[in-house]
Design an enzyme around this catalytic site. Structure first.
Site, short mmCIF file in Angstrom:
data_model
loop_
_atom_site.label_atom_id
_atom_site.label_comp_id
_atom_site.label_asym_id
_atom_site.label_seq_id
_atom_site.Cartn_x
_atom_site.Cartn_y
_atom_site.Cartn_z
N THR A 42 0.82 -1.22 0.00
CA THR A 42 0.00 0.00 0.00
C THR A 42 0.85 1.26 0.00
OG1 THR A 42 -1.79 -1.13 1.15
CG2 THR A 42 -1.78 1.27 1.27
N TYR A 56 -7.94 0.88 -3.73
CA TYR A 56 -6.79 1.37 -4.49
C TYR A 56 -6.05 0.18 -5.06
CZ TYR A 56 -4.75 -0.01 -0.07
OH TYR A 56 -4.41 -0.72 1.04
N SER A 89 1.56 -7.63 -0.47
CA SER A 89 2.31 -8.54 0.42
C SER A 89 1.62 -9.87 0.66
CB SER A 89 2.58 -7.85 1.75
OG SER A 89 1.41 -7.65 2.50
N THR A 122 1.17 -4.27 4.30
CA THR A 122 0.89 -4.55 5.70
C THR A 122 0.31 -5.93 5.97
OG1 THR A 122 -1.29 -3.50 5.52
CG2 THR A 122 0.55 -2.11 6.24
N ASP A 123 -0.22 -6.60 4.94
CA ASP A 123 -0.90 -7.88 5.18
C ASP A 123 0.03 -8.93 5.78
OD1 ASP A 123 -3.30 -6.90 4.37
OD2 ASP A 123 -3.45 -8.08 2.54
N LYS A 195 -0.64 -6.94 12.86
CA LYS A 195 -1.70 -6.13 12.28
C LYS A 195 -3.01 -6.51 12.96
CE LYS A 195 -3.67 -4.71 7.82
NZ LYS A 195 -3.63 -4.89 6.35
N GLU A 315 -5.10 -27.69 28.91
CA GLU A 315 -6.09 -28.07 27.91
C GLU A 315 -5.78 -29.42 27.28
OE1 GLU A 315 -8.87 -26.59 27.31
OE2 GLU A 315 -8.57 -24.65 28.29
#
Length: 358
Positions: A42, A56, A89, A122-123, A195, A315
């Protein structure tokens, strides 16, 4: 003797006067050199209008234009750019991770390079930053940076993010702190950064908090990483040629255990179970995971929860089943560490040690 003393004093006065009339040129410290390695995302995107902040095309603006758009960078460092990739990304692969890591490592070995900035979508920025944190053996600053809005949008965040990233990469105070993420004024550890929202500019955070902030050309520090990284890591990008396959299976109510079998059949050497809560495994999936582990595929319990950490032998009896827990690493970061760990060992005990230490 008195004539000699008077003559010497007169000579000294004359020399002092001459020096006072000679202009002294101040010595300007050499600016550090920072290389920006661009991969797209981006921060290199463009929208149809200035009102398009979420719609975009990513990876459109080349690195030389990104640099030219921030003339203030010249006040911080000698900056040059390289275009490694021009992709969104989410399209990063293991091969691209290796290629990027080797280039960053090579640049930092150059005596004239003081730091490297990686521009990134950013992904998967958190995965790449963790990978570099684990594999590049240098104490010089490595800063990964992106943006949530394209440069064409109103209130675009990429320009300041990139400026701050160069400030960090040029700063001696950033040395030895591992790979850093510079987003929205915050300095985050490449290990911890995640993120956490897909719209707002403050998208990145860490459950353990930021390391510091960059404000008007100055880095302010408040804490430092304690986990192993970069110079102290046992993983070395310069010796890696490939990464083993690791897959994530997402936990939920009424999930299908067949997804684990599909991952193993596709060649996964480890499966990250992104479980509910404390990495919980539903009772109807336990036998499938036990069988998969008996077949040689490692089972690593992580959690789909953003914060907290998975407790071993809580667990599920991890010791009994020969499983690993991912500690506080989210599933996508656990996948990176698992792939690197499997280049070193197939021992469950060793894998667990690495998840404690990194």
């Amino acid at each position: 003797m008195q004539h000699l003393v008077r003559g010497t004093a007169a000579a000294f006065v004359a020399m002092t006067a001459a020096c006072a009339q000679t202009p002294v040129t101040p010595v300007t410290p050499a600016k550090p050199t920072v290389v920006i390695v661009a991969t797209g995302g981006t921060i290199a995107g463009a929208g149809a209008t200035s009102a398009n902040s979420a719609t975009y095309q990513a990876a459109k603006v080349p690195v030389d234009k990104l640099i030219a758009g921030i003339p203030e960078l010249n006040n911080v460092a000698n900056v040059r750019g390289e275009q490694a990739f021009q992709i969104a990304s989410e399209s990063f692969t293991n091969e691209k991770l290796l290629q990027l890591g080797k280039r960053v490592s090579a640049l930092l070995k150059e005596p004239g390079v003081d730091g490297v900035v990686v521009t990134h979508g950013t992904d998967t920025l958190e995965e790449t930053s963790f990978f570099l944190n684990l594999t590049v053996h240098s104490d010089k600053p490595i800063v990964v940076v992106g943006s949530m809005r394209p440069g064409t949008a109103m209130s675009a965040d990429g320009m300041l993010n990139l400026y701050d990233a160069v400030v960090l990469a040029a700063s001696p105070s950033a040395r030895g702190k591992g790979v850093l993420v510079s987003m929205n004024d915050d300095i985050l550890s490449g290990r911890d950064a995640a993120k956490r929202i897909n719209i707002k500019t403050g998208a990145f955070g860490s459950q353990w908090g930021a390391l510091g902030m960059v404000v008007e050309n100055q880095a302010y520090w408040f804490r430092a990483p304690v986990k192993r990284h970069t110079m102290k890591s046992e993983f070395d990008i310069d010796t890696l040629t490939s990464l083993p396959e690791v897959q994530i299976v997402y936990g939920s109510g009424n999930m299908s255990p067949a997804m684990y079998d599909a991952a193993a059949k596709a060649g996964a050497k480890a499966i990250i179970h992104a479980g509910t809560g404390n990495g919980s495994v539903p009772d109807y999936a336990v036998e499938t995971l036990k069988r998969i582990r008996a077949g040689g595929v490692h089972v690593i319990r992580s959690s789909r929860i953003a914060d907290g950490f998975v407790i071993r032998n809580s667990e599920q009896p991890d010791d009994k089943y020969d499983w690993v827990v991912a500690h506080d690493l989210n599933p996508q970061k656990a996948k990176i560490l698992a792939a690197l760990a499997l280049t070193k060992t197939n021992s469950t005990a060793e894998l667990q040690r690495m998840f404690w230490e990194y």
